[in-house]
Design a protein around this motif. Structure first.
Motif, PDB file in Angstrom:
ATOM      1  N   SER A  27      -8.440   1.492 -17.298  1.00  0.00           N
ATOM      2  CA  SER A  27      -7.899   1.417 -15.939  1.00  0.00           C
ATOM      3  C   SER A  27      -8.898   0.811 -14.970  1.00  0.00           C
ATOM      4  N   THR A  28      -8.383  -0.097 -14.150  1.00  0.00           N
ATOM      5  CA  THR A  28      -9.202  -0.713 -13.103  1.00  0.00           C
ATOM      6  C   THR A  28      -8.793  -0.220 -11.721  1.00  0.00           C
ATOM      7  N   ILE A  29      -7.576   0.350 -11.636  1.00  0.00           N
ATOM      8  CA  ILE A  29      -7.086   0.927 -10.386  1.00  0.00           C
ATOM      9  C   ILE A  29      -6.524   2.309 -10.685  1.00  0.00           C
ATOM     10  N   LEU A  30      -6.934   3.290  -9.905  1.00  0.00           N
ATOM     11  CA  LEU A  30      -6.414   4.643 -10.041  1.00  0.00           C
ATOM     12  C   LEU A  30      -5.668   5.004  -8.765  1.00  0.00           C
ATOM     13  N   CYS A  31      -4.362   5.214  -8.903  1.00  0.00           N
ATOM     14  CA  CYS A  31      -3.529   5.593  -7.758  1.00  0.00           C
ATOM     15  C   CYS A  31      -3.413   7.114  -7.708  1.00  0.00           C
ATOM     16  N   LEU A  32      -3.770   7.671  -6.559  1.00  0.00           N
ATOM     17  CA  LEU A  32      -3.759   9.118  -6.410  1.00  0.00           C
ATOM     18  C   LEU A  32      -2.691   9.540  -5.412  1.00  0.00           C
ATOM     19  N   ASP A  33      -1.949  10.550  -5.776  1.00  0.00           N
ATOM     20  CA  ASP A  33      -1.111  11.222  -4.791  1.00  0.00           C
ATOM     21  C   ASP A  33      -1.981  12.328  -4.201  1.00  0.00           C
ATOM     22  N   LYS A  34      -2.102  12.353  -2.902  1.00  0.00           N
ATOM     23  CA  LYS A  34      -3.035  13.295  -2.263  1.00  0.00           C
ATOM     24  C   LYS A  34      -2.848  14.726  -2.756  1.00  0.00           C
ATOM     25  N   THR A  35      -1.608  15.193  -2.729  1.00  0.00           N
ATOM     26  CA  THR A  35      -1.339  16.582  -3.088  1.00  0.00           C
ATOM     27  C   THR A  35      -1.444  16.768  -4.589  1.00  0.00           C
ATOM     28  N   GLY A  36      -2.227  17.761  -4.988  1.00  0.00           N
ATOM     29  CA  GLY A  36      -2.364  18.083  -6.401  1.00  0.00           C
ATOM     30  C   GLY A  36      -3.530  17.407  -7.082  1.00  0.00           C
TER      31      GLY A  36
ATOM     32  N   GLU B 245     -18.521   4.602  -9.229  1.00  0.00           N
ATOM     33  CA  GLU B 245     -19.675   4.109  -9.985  1.00  0.00           C
ATOM     34  C   GLU B 245     -19.246   3.315 -11.211  1.00  0.00           C
ATOM     35  N   ASN B 246     -18.033   3.603 -11.706  1.00  0.00           N
ATOM     36  CA  ASN B 246     -17.537   2.940 -12.911  1.00  0.00           C
ATOM     37  C   ASN B 246     -16.544   1.824 -12.601  1.00  0.00           C
ATOM     38  N   ASP B 247     -16.628   1.295 -11.375  1.00  0.00           N
ATOM     39  CA  ASP B 247     -15.856   0.102 -10.977  1.00  0.00           C
ATOM     40  C   ASP B 247     -14.338   0.297 -11.050  1.00  0.00           C
ATOM     41  N   VAL B 248     -13.879   1.523 -10.807  1.00  0.00           N
ATOM     42  CA  VAL B 248     -12.440   1.787 -10.744  1.00  0.00           C
ATOM     43  C   VAL B 248     -12.051   1.920  -9.280  1.00  0.00           C
ATOM     44  N   LYS B 249     -11.140   1.064  -8.848  1.00  0.00           N
ATOM     45  CA  LYS B 249     -10.703   1.077  -7.444  1.00  0.00           C
ATOM     46  C   LYS B 249      -9.718   2.228  -7.225  1.00  0.00           C
ATOM     47  N   ILE B 250      -9.852   2.910  -6.099  1.00  0.00           N
ATOM     48  CA  ILE B 250      -8.988   4.051  -5.770  1.00  0.00           C
ATOM     49  C   ILE B 250      -7.983   3.647  -4.699  1.00  0.00           C
ATOM     50  N   ARG B 251      -6.730   4.004  -4.923  1.00  0.00           N
ATOM     51  CA  ARG B 251      -5.688   3.821  -3.919  1.00  0.00           C
ATOM     52  C   ARG B 251      -4.972   5.165  -3.744  1.00  0.00           C
ATOM     53  N   VAL B 252      -4.793   5.579  -2.487  1.00  0.00           N
ATOM     54  CA  VAL B 252      -4.139   6.855  -2.199  1.00  0.00           C
ATOM     55  C   VAL B 252      -2.736   6.578  -1.675  1.00  0.00           C
TER      56      VAL B 252
ATOM     57  N   LEU C  15       4.547  -0.062  -5.207  1.00  0.00           N
ATOM     58  CA  LEU C  15       3.100  -0.255  -5.047  1.00  0.00           C
ATOM     59  C   LEU C  15       2.403  -0.337  -6.404  1.00  0.00           C
ATOM     60  N   VAL C  16       2.768   0.547  -7.319  1.00  0.00           N
ATOM     61  CA  VAL C  16       2.172   0.514  -8.660  1.00  0.00           C
ATOM     62  C   VAL C  16       2.453  -0.837  -9.319  1.00  0.00           C
ATOM     63  N   ASP C  17       3.677  -1.321  -9.168  1.00  0.00           N
ATOM     64  CA  ASP C  17       4.054  -2.620  -9.743  1.00  0.00           C
ATOM     65  C   ASP C  17       3.255  -3.757  -9.113  1.00  0.00           C
ATOM     66  N   ILE C  18       3.043  -3.687  -7.810  1.00  0.00           N
ATOM     67  CA  ILE C  18       2.258  -4.724  -7.105  1.00  0.00           C
ATOM     68  C   ILE C  18       0.824  -4.729  -7.619  1.00  0.00           C
ATOM     69  N   PHE C  19       0.235  -3.544  -7.749  1.00  0.00           N
ATOM     70  CA  PHE C  19      -1.157  -3.457  -8.223  1.00  0.00           C
ATOM     71  C   PHE C  19      -1.282  -3.989  -9.657  1.00  0.00           C
ATOM     72  N   LYS C  20      -0.296  -3.675 -10.500  1.00  0.00           N
ATOM     73  CA  LYS C  20      -0.340  -4.127 -11.894  1.00  0.00           C
ATOM     74  C   LYS C  20      -0.332  -5.644 -11.992  1.00  0.00           C
ATOM     75  N   ASN C  21       0.346  -6.299 -11.072  1.00  0.00           N
ATOM     76  CA  ASN C  21       0.490  -7.746 -11.121  1.00  0.00           C
ATOM     77  C   ASN C  21      -0.477  -8.484 -10.194  1.00  0.00           C
TER      78      ASN C  21
END
Length: 814
Positions: free
Chosen positions: A302-311, A463-470, A526-532
């Motif tokens: 994974s290069t992008i990790l999408c987080l839902d704030k809650t949980g 530190e491991n070059d994974v971009k975070i999106r909330v 959004l997930v689809d946009i990030f994937k492409n």
């Protein structure tokens, strides 16, 4: 979905009392339960068939039979190694199945049921026909049923493919596989087990899509190519050696078998399966349930990790910190309205629980109409005989005093609080949305509890070059504040997606880090946009964490979907990884395990392919020489035993177990081939050097005696046991303590094997078909010179390539 024909009650069941224990027992005796036989992963039959029946396994069996017919019993030692790998593979699969069965038992969904007038919690499998169930927001419908009281919003996308919320009321049919997104209802079960609608179609509602694994695709492609090569070489070998096979089958079958067996990387398939299975077992011990084997690789890449704030960032719990009254109502009046509202809507989400805990008053009004919270509205409302009150996001309400309320919401949000607007509608409402304007009478200020390990986990991914999106349904200002608290880069870049079209989202999405007021459909977009968003060479791999029904669409879109055990049943059912301890801080260990698997397989696969490429090339060369009237393939299976057992067997096995959390770079297949082909070339050059010196000559460069094939084969066999160390050295570099141990162990085993060949030649000559005592000292000198020269050239070229590849990067850094 359209309502199917509703079957009449098989018995008259009081919704407040439910079935009696006698009625439950009677239905169980008549097999009217919701139990459907399930398997944890592969069945026992599938495990044994997968490990035993395959193209290469069948081919090896045929070769073994032919060698037995030819009485080449010492050439069958490869069967012992193969059986050992086979047993290990079956054992690991069985062990994983047992452990996954236990974990799935822990996570088996439960349901609230009314029996004999009491509310109980039972397993889904224990539901019987006509049971009265209580289902609420976040639950997955586990059996077809008829609503007997209340109203509910359902997501039926698993059944219909449509993500819009469908509202059902008393008397309506609801179907298993759909998810509750709002409201709480009582239902009577009218289908169980195999008769449920979802089971008459497929199990798709409870399964996620198969992960596209680069490792699996690459290995499958390699096995198909190698399989085709083996068949082609087998046919050509039989054709060119036909006369020899007819006249002296016992002698001719040995080299043909040696050619084919040396080309087959049977151990590689087993090693890949075992490596992934060991990873699943390792994660299971860390309380992570892997529901799709290759999803570990997807998370590791994974290069992008999408987080839902809650949980994830927050633990899902909230508390009310303030009630800010706007207008003429007293605080006591506002609190009473809120208490009545929570009681009427039966909302059991985090917000609802926080409100129930804060406002413990008894309900004072009987609602005329209730519209529970729905994701597309972002509010719920209750209509009483004389008034309608709504509770939810201010942005989704047409308020007369919106400017004043909005100013306060912004102030609270900037401090990281979540704010709900309590409003009184101008009209009495009985639809799904409020028609007309409202007056905001109070703001309910809530605070999320941030997980203690959230900041350190975010730092690890950074530190491991994974971009975070909330991505959140909450106010973007609030989410941004929380994101800044846990150290997410770019947290100040936030946007509300409320009212934006899909085209506008596609245009703006890549410029922001925090997204608020996001609907379920927008999350998936959004997930689809990030994937492409990446290019062909650097494709983005998107992982998504979520815990609610509103995350389902996005979880299905993501390359890797993760949920926490305290999340909704719906989210767990569609996720590939379930964190059983609901610990966001465990994710780095899951990623590290995936990296260990992929990186180690990348290294060890090349060990197998060096032999395959060497054997395939040499086989084709000797097919050509045979057609020209020369000799056939010279090696038996015995001649490669030491190479196969030590470097490929011991070396690959122990190398695959090494901890390795390095970032995965490049493509699996390209990396393996780039590593294997130079190694195979080195071995070919070494064997070619021996043949060039001695075969067909009455004198070599340094020697004058006549050399026969037996001497040449002995020299080649010894080089085949040592030259591959050049390649093994490169894949062990840079050396760690563990790699030094593995490399040293293999060197010791090779030296011991060669020593035993020499000391116990009468016993080992038939096993390895080598005769080291018949070699002259000068032969050993020549082998030493060839080995040192070729290995030295190989290492020099490899190091120069590495320097050339890293040089531009260093220049850019400067």
């Amino acid at each position: 979905m359209e309502n199917k024909e509703v079957l009449p009650n098989t018995t008259q069941v009081d919704p407040d009392k439910g079935l009696t224990l006698e009625e439950v027992l009677d239905r169980k005796n008549n097999h009217l339960t919701n139990y459907v036989k399930k398997t944890a992963g592969k069945s026992y039959k599938e495990i044994f068939l997968k490990n035993i029946v395959s193209f290469f396994n069948i081919l090896l069996l045929i070769i073994a039979v032919l060698l037995i017919i030819g009485k080449k019993y010492t050439s069958l030692f490869f069967v012992v190694i193969y059986l050992a790998n086979l047993i290990i593979g079956i054992y690991q699969d069985l062990k994983a199945k047992r452990l996954l069965s236990k974990l799935q038992l822990i996570t088996q969904p439960e349901v609230r049921v009314i029996r004999q007038g009491k509310e109980l919690t039972i397993k889904v499998d224990d539901i019987v026909l006509d049971d009265i169930l209580i289902v609420e927001n976040g639950n997955q419908i586990c059996a077809d049923a008829i609503i007997v009281s209340g109203e509910v919003g359902l997501n039926e996308s698993a059944l219909t493919g449509e993500s819009q919320v469908v509202y059902k009321k008393e008397g309506d049919q609801i179907y298993s596989g759909s998810y509750v997104v709002s409201g709480t209802v009582k239902v009577r079960v009218n289908h169980v087990g195999k008769d449920n609608y979802v089971n008459t179609l497929t199990d798709a509602a409870k399964k996620t899509k198969a992960t596209t694994s680069e490792v699996k695709k690459s290995l499958d492609w390699m096995f198909k190519i190698i399989g085709g090569m083996v068949i082609a070489v087998a046919i050509l070998s039989v054709i060119v050696n036909w006369n020899d096979l007819i006249n002296n089958f016992q002698t001719a079958i040995g080299p043909i078998a040696g050619s084919l067996v040396s080309m087959i990387p049977a151990g590689l398939y087993l090693l890949s399966s075992v490596t992934f299975t060991v990873g699943v077992l390792s994660l299971a011990k860390k309380r992570t349930l892997v529901q799709e084997l290759y999803s570990i690789e997807a998370l590791a890449r994974s290069t992008i990790l999408c987080l839902d704030k809650t949980g994830t960032i927050t633990d899902g719990t909230m508390k009310v910190v303030n009630v800010d009254v706007i207008g003429n109502y007293s605080k006591a009046d506002i609190e009473m309205i809120l208490a009545n509202h929570v009681e009427a809507t039966h909302d059991n989400n985090a917000t609802g629980k926080a409100l129930k805990e804060e406002f413990t008053y008894q309900a004072t009004q009987t609602p005329k109409y209730v519209c529970p919270f729905a994701s597309e509205n972002k509010y719920s409302f209750v209509t009483y005989p004389n008034a309608t009150f709504a509770l939810g996001a201010l942005d989704f309400m047409d308020a007369t005093n919106k400017e004043e309320a909005h100013r306060k919401v912004v102030e609270y949000a900037a401090q990281g609080y979540r704010v709900l607007a309590l409003a009184k509608a101008h009209n009495l409402e009985t639809g799904k949305k409020i028609n007309g304007r409202v007056d905001v009478i109070a703001l309910v200020v809530l605070q999320d509890h941030i997980k203690e390990d959230a900041a350190s986990t975010i730092a690890w991914f950074k530190e491991n070059d994974v971009k975070i999106r909330v991505i959140s349904g909450d106010d973007p200002v609030t989410v941004s504040h929380i994101a800044r608290k846990v150290g997410i880069d770019g947290a100040e870049k936030y946007i509300s997606l409320s009212g934006l079209s899909d085209a506008e989202i596609k245009e703006k999405a890549l410029n922001y880090t925090v997204f608020g007021r996001v609907t379920p459909e927008q999350k998936a977009l959004l997930v689809d946009i990030f994937k492409n968003s990446g290019d062909k060479k650097n494709k983005e791999v998107v992982a998504m964490t979520g815990d609610g029904v509103n995350d389902i669409l996005a979880l299905k879109k993501a390359d890797c979907s993760i949920t926490m055990a305290n999340g909704s049943q719906a989210a767990q059912n569609v996720s590939q990884l379930v964190m059983l301890d609901s610990n966001f801080g465990s994710l780095p260990s899951v990623v590290a395990e995936g990296r260990r698997i992929v990186n180690n397989l990348k290294r060890t696969s090349s060990l197998f392919l060096v032999k395959t490429a060497f054997a395939a090339t040499l086989s084709l060369i000797f097919i050509i020489t045979k057609l020209a009237g020369g000799s056939a393939f010279p090696f038996n299976t015995n001649n490669l035993y030491l190479w196969e057992f030590v470097i490929i067997g011991v070396g690959a096995f122990f190398s695959s177990l090494e901890p390795n959390a390095e970032i995965i770079k490049g493509h699996f297949l390209a990396n393996v081939l780039k590593s294997a082909l130079p190694g195979a070339t080195t071995v070919l050059v070494a064997v070619g050097a021996i043949y060039f010196l001695y075969i067909g000559q009455t004198g070599g460069w340094l020697y004058t005696a006549v050399y026969d094939n037996q001497t040449v084969i002995t020299m080649c066999t010894l080089l085949l046991a040592t030259i591959p160390y050049a390649h093994f050295f490169t894949i062990c570099s840079p050396f760690s303590k563990y790699r030094k141990f593995v490399f040293g162990l293999c060197l010791f085993l090779t030296a011991a094997g060669i020593g035993l060949m020499y000391l116990l030649e009468p016993y080992f000559s038939e096993l390895f078909m080598v005769y080291p005592r018949e070699l002259d000292p000068l032969n050993y000198v020549e082998m030493f010179v060839i080995a040192v020269g070729i290995i030295g050239i190989y290492l020099f070229i490899i190091n120069m390539i590495r320097i050339f590849q890293t040089y531009p990067k260093e220049e850019k850094k400067k």
